[in-house]
Motif scaffolding. Structure first.
Motif, mmCIF file in Angstrom:
data_model
loop_
_atom_site.group_PDB
_atom_site.id
_atom_site.type_symbol
_atom_site.label_atom_id
_atom_site.label_comp_id
_atom_site.label_asym_id
_atom_site.label_seq_id
_atom_site.Cartn_x
_atom_site.Cartn_y
_atom_site.Cartn_z
ATOM 1 N N LEU A 108 0.820 -1.206 0.000
ATOM 2 C CA LEU A 108 0.000 0.000 0.000
ATOM 3 C C LEU A 108 0.861 1.266 0.000
ATOM 4 C CD1 LEU A 108 -2.827 1.175 -0.011
ATOM 5 C CD2 LEU A 108 -2.803 1.084 2.481
ATOM 6 N N MET A 109 1.926 1.262 0.786
ATOM 7 C CA MET A 109 2.814 2.432 0.814
ATOM 8 C C MET A 109 3.458 2.675 -0.551
ATOM 9 S SD MET A 109 4.748 1.940 4.463
ATOM 10 C CE MET A 109 5.099 0.212 4.216
ATOM 11 N N ILE A 110 3.872 1.608 -1.198
ATOM 12 C CA ILE A 110 4.555 1.727 -2.494
ATOM 13 C C ILE A 110 3.577 2.159 -3.582
ATOM 14 C CG2 ILE A 110 5.886 0.501 -4.256
ATOM 15 C CD1 ILE A 110 7.368 0.928 -1.555
ATOM 16 N N THR A 111 2.411 1.505 -3.652
ATOM 17 C CA THR A 111 1.461 1.855 -4.717
ATOM 18 C C THR A 111 0.928 3.269 -4.537
ATOM 19 O OG1 THR A 111 -0.320 0.743 -3.504
ATOM 20 C CG2 THR A 111 0.766 -0.512 -5.250
ATOM 21 N N ALA A 112 0.679 3.679 -3.307
ATOM 22 C CA ALA A 112 0.199 5.042 -3.063
ATOM 23 C C ALA A 112 1.278 6.063 -3.425
ATOM 24 C CB ALA A 112 -0.214 5.206 -1.599
ATOM 25 N N SER A 113 2.510 5.773 -3.063
ATOM 26 C CA SER A 113 3.608 6.685 -3.404
ATOM 27 C C SER A 113 3.798 6.782 -4.914
ATOM 28 C CB SER A 113 4.916 6.202 -2.765
ATOM 29 O OG SER A 113 4.793 6.175 -1.366
ATOM 30 N N THR A 114 3.659 5.661 -5.587
ATOM 31 C CA THR A 114 3.782 5.650 -7.051
ATOM 32 C C THR A 114 2.686 6.499 -7.677
ATOM 33 O OG1 THR A 114 4.769 3.446 -6.990
ATOM 34 C CG2 THR A 114 3.827 4.163 -9.094
ATOM 35 N N ARG A 115 1.468 6.341 -7.184
ATOM 36 C CA ARG A 115 0.337 7.119 -7.716
ATOM 37 C C ARG A 115 0.555 8.614 -7.484
ATOM 38 N NH1 ARG A 115 -3.775 8.718 -4.904
ATOM 39 N NH2 ARG A 115 -3.547 7.073 -3.348
ATOM 40 N N VAL A 116 0.970 8.985 -6.284
ATOM 41 C CA VAL A 116 1.223 10.401 -5.974
ATOM 42 C C VAL A 116 2.333 10.947 -6.869
ATOM 43 C CG1 VAL A 116 2.126 11.966 -4.201
ATOM 44 C CG2 VAL A 116 0.362 10.304 -3.617
ATOM 45 N N LEU A 117 3.411 10.200 -7.022
ATOM 46 C CA LEU A 117 4.517 10.630 -7.878
ATOM 47 C C LEU A 117 4.044 10.842 -9.320
ATOM 48 C CD1 LEU A 117 7.628 11.026 -8.312
ATOM 49 C CD2 LEU A 117 7.679 8.595 -8.888
ATOM 50 N N MET A 118 3.266 9.885 -9.828
ATOM 51 C CA MET A 118 2.829 9.982 -11.230
ATOM 52 C C MET A 118 1.826 11.116 -11.443
ATOM 53 S SD MET A 118 2.569 5.976 -12.318
ATOM 54 C CE MET A 118 2.296 6.324 -14.061
ATOM 55 N N VAL A 119 0.876 11.283 -10.516
ATOM 56 C CA VAL A 119 -0.183 12.278 -10.710
ATOM 57 C C VAL A 119 0.302 13.689 -10.369
ATOM 58 C CG1 VAL A 119 -2.463 13.014 -9.904
ATOM 59 C CG2 VAL A 119 -2.033 10.604 -10.370
ATOM 60 N N ARG A 120 0.913 13.848 -9.211
ATOM 61 C CA ARG A 120 1.259 15.199 -8.756
ATOM 62 C C ARG A 120 2.551 15.748 -9.331
ATOM 63 N NH1 ARG A 120 -0.718 15.323 -2.540
ATOM 64 N NH2 ARG A 120 -2.919 15.014 -3.006
ATOM 65 N N PHE A 121 3.542 14.895 -9.519
ATOM 66 C CA PHE A 121 4.841 15.384 -9.958
ATOM 67 C C PHE A 121 5.095 15.178 -11.448
ATOM 68 C CE2 PHE A 121 5.324 14.618 -5.399
ATOM 69 C CZ PHE A 121 5.702 15.880 -4.998
ATOM 70 N N LEU A 122 4.640 14.048 -11.978
ATOM 71 C CA LEU A 122 4.841 13.780 -13.404
ATOM 72 C C LEU A 122 3.623 14.168 -14.242
ATOM 73 C CD1 LEU A 122 6.628 10.302 -13.114
ATOM 74 C CD2 LEU A 122 7.676 12.566 -13.368
ATOM 75 N N HIS A 123 2.536 14.554 -13.582
ATOM 76 C CA HIS A 123 1.294 15.004 -14.222
ATOM 77 C C HIS A 123 0.743 13.976 -15.213
ATOM 78 C CE1 HIS A 123 2.032 18.766 -12.241
ATOM 79 N NE2 HIS A 123 3.231 18.818 -12.804
ATOM 80 N N ILE A 124 0.811 12.707 -14.811
ATOM 81 C CA ILE A 124 0.249 11.623 -15.609
ATOM 82 C C ILE A 124 -1.114 11.285 -15.020
ATOM 83 C CG2 ILE A 124 0.516 9.203 -16.286
ATOM 84 C CD1 ILE A 124 3.561 9.643 -16.071
#
Length: 195
Positions: A108-124
């Motif tokens: 859960l920590m990894i998938t949530a961090s991946t989602r945050v990274l992709m949506v907020r920082f990479l704007h995917i």
């Protein structure tokens, strides 16, 4: 409610882990007995949830059907797993299965961090891509993390018992190689050995 499944699993483990029963479980006869029931129950389960517009309708309002669906689904997965092992196919699934507890603990920590990274920082914002990348990182990163922590001496993050180090040859230093499923039986103490 979920203790019921734990109790069933504990009760059935003696049968499933008995090498004398492997032939019965890993048979196409077992697969063809379980497969139609699995498909029918999953179809009905999904139909009820969709018709009530509630993903948890069956779980919350029809717990008996939920229990049957879970047990039949688990049986189907076990039969397919035994067949794959018998055929010696998709061996990478054994490695993932060996690490399943560590994946469960950190997923859960990894998938949530991946989602945050992709949506907020990479704007995917492509949902399919986010799910795919999140699933892959949620499996691979916990496996790598576990193995790194064990090699660095932080085994206590995942177990109460220190893993036994094995020597490769008299001249080499001892190492722990938990990526290999066969090493599961080399953990300290009989309680931590795996089949």
């Amino acid at each position: 409610f979920f203790y019921f499944f734990f109790a069933i699993g504990d009760a059935a483990s003696g049968f499933m882990l008995d090498p004398g029963n492997y032939k019965k479980i890993a048979s196409y006869k077992s697969l063809f007995l379980v497969l139609p029931v699995f498909i029918l129950i999953q179809h009905y389960f999904t139909y009820l949830n969709l018709s009530h517009k509630n993903d948890y309708y069956v779980q919350n309002y029809q717990p008996a059907l939920f229990a049957v669906a879970a047990l039949v689904g688990g049986s189907f997965v076990l039969v397919v797993s035994f067949l794959l092992q018998k055929a010696d196919k998709l061996r990478f699934l054994r490695v993932i299965g060996y690490h399943s507890l560590y994946i469960y603990v950190t997923n859960l920590m990894i998938t949530a961090s991946t989602r945050v990274l992709m949506v907020r920082f990479l704007h995917i914002d492509n949902v399919g891509l986010i799910v795919l990348v999140g699933t892959i990182t949620g499996i691979i990163i916990p496996m790598v993390f576990y193995n790194l922590m064990v090699r660095m001496g932080a085994w206590w993050l995942f177990t109460l018992r220190r893993p036994i180090k094995e020597s490769k040859s008299p001249g080499q230093s001892s190492v722990i190689s938990p990526l290999v499923p066969g090493n599961a039986n080399k953990m300290a103490g009989p309680e931590t050995s795996r089949p």
